[in-house]
Write a protein that holds these residues in place. Structure first.
Motif, PDB file in Angstrom:
ATOM      1  N   ARG A  25     -27.957  31.646  12.347  1.00  0.00           N
ATOM      2  CA  ARG A  25     -28.838  30.752  11.590  1.00  0.00           C
ATOM      3  C   ARG A  25     -30.184  31.420  11.294  1.00  0.00           C
ATOM      4  O   ARG A  25     -30.724  31.300  10.188  1.00  0.00           O
ATOM      5  CB  ARG A  25     -29.043  29.456  12.372  1.00  0.00           C
ATOM      6  N   LEU A  26     -30.737  32.117  12.270  1.00  0.00           N
ATOM      7  CA  LEU A  26     -31.997  32.820  12.057  1.00  0.00           C
ATOM      8  C   LEU A  26     -31.852  33.889  10.982  1.00  0.00           C
ATOM      9  O   LEU A  26     -32.753  34.084  10.153  1.00  0.00           O
ATOM     10  CB  LEU A  26     -32.474  33.449  13.370  1.00  0.00           C
ATOM     11  N   GLU A  27     -30.712  34.578  10.961  1.00  0.00           N
ATOM     12  CA  GLU A  27     -30.487  35.592   9.940  1.00  0.00           C
ATOM     13  C   GLU A  27     -30.429  34.965   8.550  1.00  0.00           C
ATOM     14  O   GLU A  27     -30.944  35.533   7.579  1.00  0.00           O
ATOM     15  CB  GLU A  27     -29.186  36.353  10.233  1.00  0.00           C
ATOM     16  N   ARG A  28     -29.819  33.790   8.445  1.00  0.00           N
ATOM     17  CA  ARG A  28     -29.769  33.109   7.155  1.00  0.00           C
ATOM     18  C   ARG A  28     -31.168  32.648   6.744  1.00  0.00           C
ATOM     19  O   ARG A  28     -31.529  32.724   5.565  1.00  0.00           O
ATOM     20  CB  ARG A  28     -28.815  31.918   7.222  1.00  0.00           C
ATOM     21  N   CYS A  29     -31.965  32.157   7.696  1.00  0.00           N
ATOM     22  CA  CYS A  29     -33.341  31.762   7.387  1.00  0.00           C
ATOM     23  C   CYS A  29     -34.152  32.978   6.946  1.00  0.00           C
ATOM     24  O   CYS A  29     -34.943  32.894   5.994  1.00  0.00           O
ATOM     25  CB  CYS A  29     -34.000  31.120   8.609  1.00  0.00           C
ATOM     26  N   ARG A  30     -33.958  34.079   7.620  1.00  0.00           N
ATOM     27  CA  ARG A  30     -34.662  35.310   7.244  1.00  0.00           C
ATOM     28  C   ARG A  30     -34.319  35.705   5.814  1.00  0.00           C
ATOM     29  O   ARG A  30     -35.199  36.065   5.022  1.00  0.00           O
ATOM     30  CB  ARG A  30     -34.264  36.432   8.203  1.00  0.00           C
ATOM     31  N   ARG A  31     -33.051  35.637   5.467  1.00  0.00           N
ATOM     32  CA  ARG A  31     -32.628  35.984   4.115  1.00  0.00           C
ATOM     33  C   ARG A  31     -33.277  35.078   3.079  1.00  0.00           C
ATOM     34  O   ARG A  31     -33.756  35.533   2.033  1.00  0.00           O
ATOM     35  CB  ARG A  31     -31.101  35.876   4.009  1.00  0.00           C
ATOM     36  N   ASP A  32     -33.341  33.770   3.376  1.00  0.00           N
ATOM     37  CA  ASP A  32     -33.943  32.838   2.436  1.00  0.00           C
ATOM     38  C   ASP A  32     -35.438  33.060   2.286  1.00  0.00           C
ATOM     39  O   ASP A  32     -35.994  32.914   1.201  1.00  0.00           O
ATOM     40  CB  ASP A  32     -33.674  31.392   2.887  1.00  0.00           C
ATOM     41  N   LEU A  84     -36.182  31.410  -3.864  1.00  0.00           N
ATOM     42  CA  LEU A  84     -36.387  30.232  -3.020  1.00  0.00           C
ATOM     43  C   LEU A  84     -37.847  30.106  -2.594  1.00  0.00           C
ATOM     44  O   LEU A  84     -38.154  29.486  -1.587  1.00  0.00           O
ATOM     45  CB  LEU A  84     -35.486  30.312  -1.778  1.00  0.00           C
ATOM     46  N   ALA A  85     -38.745  30.702  -3.384  1.00  0.00           N
ATOM     47  CA  ALA A  85     -40.146  30.758  -2.991  1.00  0.00           C
ATOM     48  C   ALA A  85     -40.786  29.378  -2.869  1.00  0.00           C
ATOM     49  O   ALA A  85     -41.747  29.199  -2.117  1.00  0.00           O
ATOM     50  CB  ALA A  85     -40.932  31.606  -3.997  1.00  0.00           C
ATOM     51  N   GLU A  86     -40.302  28.388  -3.598  1.00  0.00           N
ATOM     52  CA  GLU A  86     -40.899  27.052  -3.560  1.00  0.00           C
ATOM     53  C   GLU A  86     -40.306  26.175  -2.471  1.00  0.00           C
ATOM     54  O   GLU A  86     -40.724  25.038  -2.286  1.00  0.00           O
ATOM     55  CB  GLU A  86     -40.717  26.360  -4.922  1.00  0.00           C
ATOM     56  N   LEU A  87     -39.332  26.680  -1.747  1.00  0.00           N
ATOM     57  CA  LEU A  87     -38.685  25.861  -0.723  1.00  0.00           C
ATOM     58  C   LEU A  87     -39.590  25.751   0.497  1.00  0.00           C
ATOM     59  O   LEU A  87     -39.992  26.762   1.061  1.00  0.00           O
ATOM     60  CB  LEU A  87     -37.348  26.496  -0.323  1.00  0.00           C
ATOM     61  N   PRO A  88     -39.957  24.531   0.924  1.00  0.00           N
ATOM     62  CA  PRO A  88     -40.842  24.375   2.092  1.00  0.00           C
ATOM     63  C   PRO A  88     -40.223  24.977   3.332  1.00  0.00           C
ATOM     64  O   PRO A  88     -39.007  25.061   3.488  1.00  0.00           O
ATOM     65  CB  PRO A  88     -40.990  22.853   2.221  1.00  0.00           C
ATOM     66  N   VAL A  89     -41.097  25.363   4.275  1.00  0.00           N
ATOM     67  CA  VAL A  89     -40.638  26.047   5.470  1.00  0.00           C
ATOM     68  C   VAL A  89     -39.677  25.190   6.288  1.00  0.00           C
ATOM     69  O   VAL A  89     -38.672  25.681   6.803  1.00  0.00           O
ATOM     70  CB  VAL A  89     -41.846  26.488   6.323  1.00  0.00           C
ATOM     71  N   HIS A  90     -39.987  23.877   6.400  1.00  0.00           N
ATOM     72  CA  HIS A  90     -39.094  23.042   7.197  1.00  0.00           C
ATOM     73  C   HIS A  90     -37.738  22.883   6.514  1.00  0.00           C
ATOM     74  O   HIS A  90     -36.719  22.708   7.165  1.00  0.00           O
ATOM     75  CB  HIS A  90     -39.726  21.668   7.456  1.00  0.00           C
ATOM     76  N   ALA A  91     -37.719  22.981   5.160  1.00  0.00           N
ATOM     77  CA  ALA A  91     -36.454  22.857   4.439  1.00  0.00           C
ATOM     78  C   ALA A  91     -35.576  24.086   4.642  1.00  0.00           C
ATOM     79  O   ALA A  91     -34.351  23.999   4.632  1.00  0.00           O
ATOM     80  CB  ALA A  91     -36.709  22.644   2.948  1.00  0.00           C
ATOM     81  N   VAL A  92     -36.200  25.261   4.827  1.00  0.00           N
ATOM     82  CA  VAL A  92     -35.426  26.466   5.104  1.00  0.00           C
ATOM     83  C   VAL A  92     -34.661  26.302   6.410  1.00  0.00           C
ATOM     84  O   VAL A  92     -33.473  26.595   6.507  1.00  0.00           O
ATOM     85  CB  VAL A  92     -36.348  27.708   5.183  1.00  0.00           C
ATOM     86  N   GLY A  93     -35.374  25.803   7.442  1.00  0.00           N
ATOM     87  CA  GLY A  93     -34.697  25.582   8.712  1.00  0.00           C
ATOM     88  C   GLY A  93     -33.616  24.533   8.617  1.00  0.00           C
ATOM     89  O   GLY A  93     -32.510  24.699   9.131  1.00  0.00           O
ATOM     90  N   ALA A  94     -33.935  23.418   7.924  1.00  0.00           N
ATOM     91  CA  ALA A  94     -32.954  22.331   7.805  1.00  0.00           C
ATOM     92  C   ALA A  94     -31.727  22.781   7.030  1.00  0.00           C
ATOM     93  O   ALA A  94     -30.612  22.332   7.294  1.00  0.00           O
ATOM     94  CB  ALA A  94     -33.591  21.136   7.111  1.00  0.00           C
ATOM     95  N   GLN A 107     -38.681  29.311  16.291  1.00  0.00           N
ATOM     96  CA  GLN A 107     -39.812  30.133  16.683  1.00  0.00           C
ATOM     97  C   GLN A 107     -39.456  31.386  17.473  1.00  0.00           C
ATOM     98  O   GLN A 107     -39.800  32.483  17.070  1.00  0.00           O
ATOM     99  CB  GLN A 107     -40.825  29.310  17.479  1.00  0.00           C
ATOM    100  N   PRO A 108     -38.773  31.281  18.626  1.00  0.00           N
ATOM    101  CA  PRO A 108     -38.631  32.450  19.498  1.00  0.00           C
ATOM    102  C   PRO A 108     -37.889  33.590  18.817  1.00  0.00           C
ATOM    103  O   PRO A 108     -36.792  33.427  18.321  1.00  0.00           O
ATOM    104  CB  PRO A 108     -37.830  31.895  20.690  1.00  0.00           C
ATOM    105  N   GLY A 109     -38.534  34.748  18.786  1.00  0.00           N
ATOM    106  CA  GLY A 109     -37.874  35.943  18.280  1.00  0.00           C
ATOM    107  C   GLY A 109     -37.773  36.027  16.778  1.00  0.00           C
ATOM    108  O   GLY A 109     -37.235  36.997  16.261  1.00  0.00           O
ATOM    109  N   PHE A 110     -38.303  35.026  16.041  1.00  0.00           N
ATOM    110  CA  PHE A 110     -38.080  35.061  14.602  1.00  0.00           C
ATOM    111  C   PHE A 110     -38.818  36.222  13.955  1.00  0.00           C
ATOM    112  O   PHE A 110     -38.290  36.905  13.091  1.00  0.00           O
ATOM    113  CB  PHE A 110     -38.497  33.748  13.950  1.00  0.00           C
ATOM    114  N   GLN A 111     -40.063  36.460  14.365  1.00  0.00           N
ATOM    115  CA  GLN A 111     -40.787  37.571  13.765  1.00  0.00           C
ATOM    116  C   GLN A 111     -40.103  38.897  14.047  1.00  0.00           C
ATOM    117  O   GLN A 111     -40.114  39.803  13.221  1.00  0.00           O
ATOM    118  CB  GLN A 111     -42.228  37.586  14.279  1.00  0.00           C
TER     119      GLN A 111
END
Length: 400
Positions: A268-275, A281-291, A302-306
């Motif tokens: 899931r983190l890898e997919r969020c990173r890609r997005d 997808l620049a206009e997609l809010p941060v919480h929507a990327v996670g959802a 949060q943990p390890g995402f950076q």
């Protein structure tokens, strides 16, 4: 990954077909190759030597291949060839049978017997992936496997679908594999091909237990990939879908050095990173990327995402210049006008997902400034009851 690429572009136009035909005869299987477009022949072949098998990707124009008894006596690698057509049509005849499979279907032929094949292009080319399987490496009765020669097998669903998906991804990402990956990946291809043929011949009892276990793991990973956006995805759901216990599922993942929940979260983190890195997808809010990938509004991102966002040198992606922001459809910041920030986004996300939030600011500075400059304090002031320390949400509300 040991990959050999043959391209007709390497040769002068007038010599391309003759050189290609010579290459096929010497490096692949002796045969008679004819082409109606010999004067303007264009073809590409990529051959991956992956442990016990080889995987050949061919992209060709209209072509006819004839392997006669003379060619068989000249050289026979004693192998089955399991092929899937990705584009165009490929008709094949062997042992008195002729088959014209649909795109995506699998067809088996045997190098030890004569055969004939016709390539009928679509949009100018035929594209196929063929797995060469040594007969000695296939733990199935030969007589039963031979009954599948020149017979179509579904490659879009079930075990055939798993094999096709794995092959497509294997050849697409071949440059990223290390030499030490070859045996492991080739073993998985052999396991999947064995499972497909065993299912068709009803000889599953001949498949070694370790091979069945590896195929099950591939199936589980494919199931997880298809459902990463489902919040309910969990070890229990995965186990139930594959008719095994949760304990057995965890045992399968032990040799991988991770747990099922950790693997789901990693993907899931890898997919969020890609997005986050996708300008579309620049206009997609941060919480929507996670959802979008199954994360609720909690600390799961949060943990390890950076660390996952960093490039091989350990640096975060550089901020986009203004021109790049405009090209991506981002508006420049408006210092005097800022849209109000909802308490959920302006406070909870900022405080509970600092790693992702900071990465978002680095990747999309204009969006960050326009939406959050001078407004987080305002939102925080209205939410006076919100503590400055990160909240801990109930585990049940967080994704794995």
């Amino acid at each position: 990954m040991f990959e050999t690429v043959y391209s007709s572009d390497e040769w002068p136009p007038g010599e391309r077909f003759d050189r290609w035909r010579e290459m096929i005869t010497q490096s692949y299987l002796p045969s008679v190759v004819s082409c109606d477009e010999a004067a303007d022949f264009r073809g590409v072949a990529k051959v991956l030597q992956a442990g016990p098998v080889h995987v050949a990707t061919l992209r060709l124009p209209a072509l006819q291949v004839l392997r006669t008894p003379v060619h068989v006596r000249r050289f026979d690698p004693d192998q089955y060839q399991l092929a899937v057509t990705l584009q165009g049509r490929r008709t094949m005849a062997q042992g008195g049978l002729e088959v014209a499979p649909e795109v995506g279907d699998l067809v088996l032929n045997d190098s030890s017997h004569p055969y004939e094949s016709w390539m009928l292009p679509d949009r100018g080319a035929v594209e196929t992936i063929t797995v060469g399987i040594p007969r000695a490496a296939l733990p199935l009765p030969r007589m039963k496997v031979d009954r599948l020669l020149a017979a179509p097998m579904a490659g879009g669903t079930g075990l055939g679908g798993l094999l096709t998906q794995f092959l497509v991804r294997l050849v697409a990402e071949s440059e990223s594999y290390r030499p030490q990956d070859t045996v492991r990946l080739g073993t998985v291809v052999l396991d999947l091909a064995t499972a497909v043929l065993a299912h068709r011949t009803e000889t599953g009892g001949a498949v070694p237990p370790e091979s069945r276990q590896r195929v099950l793991l591939v199936s589980i990973n494919a199931f997880i990939e298809r459902r990463l956006g489902t919040v309910q995805l969990s070890p229990a759901l995965v186990a139930a879908a594959h008719h095994i216990s949760v304990r057995q599922l965890h045992r399968l993942f032990l040799p991988q050095g991770t747990t099922v929940s950790e693997w789901i979260r990693h993907r899931r983190l890898e997919r969020c990173r890609r997005d986050l890195l996708d300008p579309r997808l620049a206009e997609l809010p941060v919480h929507a990327v996670g959802a979008r990938w199954g994360f609720l509004v909690c600390g799961g991102l949060q943990p390890g995402f950076q660390d996952r966002l960093r490039d091989p040198t350990g640096r975060l992606p550089a901020a986009k210049p203004a021109a790049a922001d405009q090209a991506a459809g981002l508006k420049p910041p408006e210092p005097t006008r800022c849209r109000p920030v909802p308490r959920l986004v302006g406070v909870v996300v900022h405080r509970e997902l600092p790693g992702l939030f900071d990465a978002w600011a680095v990747l999309r500075p204009c969006w960050f400034m326009q939406n959050f400059t001078d407004t987080i304090e305002t939102a925080a002031g209205k939410a006076g009851s919100v503590s400055s320390a990160p909240r801990t949400l109930p585990p049940s509300s967080c994704a794995p």
